[in-house]
Design an enzyme around this catalytic site. Sequence first.
Site: not given
Length: 397
Positions: A7, A91, A180, A241, A385
């Site tokens: 990643n 990723r 996601h 956010r 993940e």
Amino acid sequence: MKVLVINAGSSSLKYQLIDMEDESVKAKGLCERIGIDGSRLTHKVPGKDDYVVEEDMPTHQKAIEMVLDALVSPEYGVVASVDEIDAVGHRVLHGGSTYTESIKVNDDVKRVIRECFDLGPLHNPANLMGIEACEAAMPGKANVAVFDTAFGMGLEPYAYRYAIPEEYYDKYKIRRYGFHGTSHMFVSGETIRFANLPEGHQRVIVCHLGNGSSISASVGGRAVDTSMGLTPLEGLVMGTRSGDVDPAVVQFICDHENISVDDMLTILNKKSGVYALSGNLSSDFRDLSAAADSGNEKAQLALDAFAHKVVKTVGGYLGVMNGADAIAFTGGIGENDCAMRERIMKQFGFAGVKLDPEKNKVRGKACEISTPDSAIRVFVLPTNEELAIARETVRLA
Ligand code: AMP
């Protein structure tokens, strides 16, 4: 088969080496401050002390070389040679509207990742650097790109199109992509498996609640709706956010504060969410819960606003799917914050949802937390993940 999962961020690179025989993590680690002074690699092997190397890492290429050195090191290594690594899974944030699922990397795939730089300006260039660094360090090895947007590509046009002039979709592919995606794919699949949901009864709502939060609705593992949009800014109230705001807010504040749209987007991404609602107290739910418990009204407001938006979204998805067979909580908050799970699910008491208070005390491990007579089964299911990427890599490599 051993899979290296990468990643890559702009100045960092996380990795895991997973043995797919038993899906165990052999080693994992992090390269920090790539291209900046003071770079270092921290390599972790289960049962051993951390191995830290402080050395200049001017490029991702150098970072990958250091990762491979650590993996084969006589003292801290877990493989005898790089040959034991069968494939590499990456990723990748954005596959645009081209890729609806993971794919083995070739020149075309790299071109599309490059074409999506403006859709994922922080992540896609770094993701591509990670791929190219692996290609250079391990020639001939299969690299697989797993896109965070792929899951959301399964949406129907009525769910992904914004109600704005068609030319923007035609020219720029402005649409809802959802993020996601790897987590939603993994957790919805694991929910079906863990709950043993039979075919025809696989309507799943996944609440991925963490620093970034999103919710998805899926049937049989295929996305029906998801709360994030063109970027991860849309949807729920998050750590920093804002989630959904009336776009006119942007123009109003830019005009009155004499700031640019870029500045405003930084504010909406980095200085908003529960952090802003709590009066800049914290974006961490543990801090917010502790402050709210001791009477801090702004912290309470932040938690209330977060829960309110989650409830609205879950309720909307129940309507969209004409009910649900399972609801799964994941992410740092979803897996650990029992009080937040309880208050969200309480709102669905009218629909016959009942949590078992004892089972709902679970943290960080897969568990059914509803009562046997609950109208919808509710679960905690930790996301993973890296494992999802490794499984996709095995499937394609
Ligand atoms: P993530 O981005 O998925 O790592 O989630 C990070 C968020 O999970 C942080 O904001 C924490 O507030 C939250 N979190 C982690 N552990 C707990 C816990 N035990 N109780 C409440 N929130 C938690």
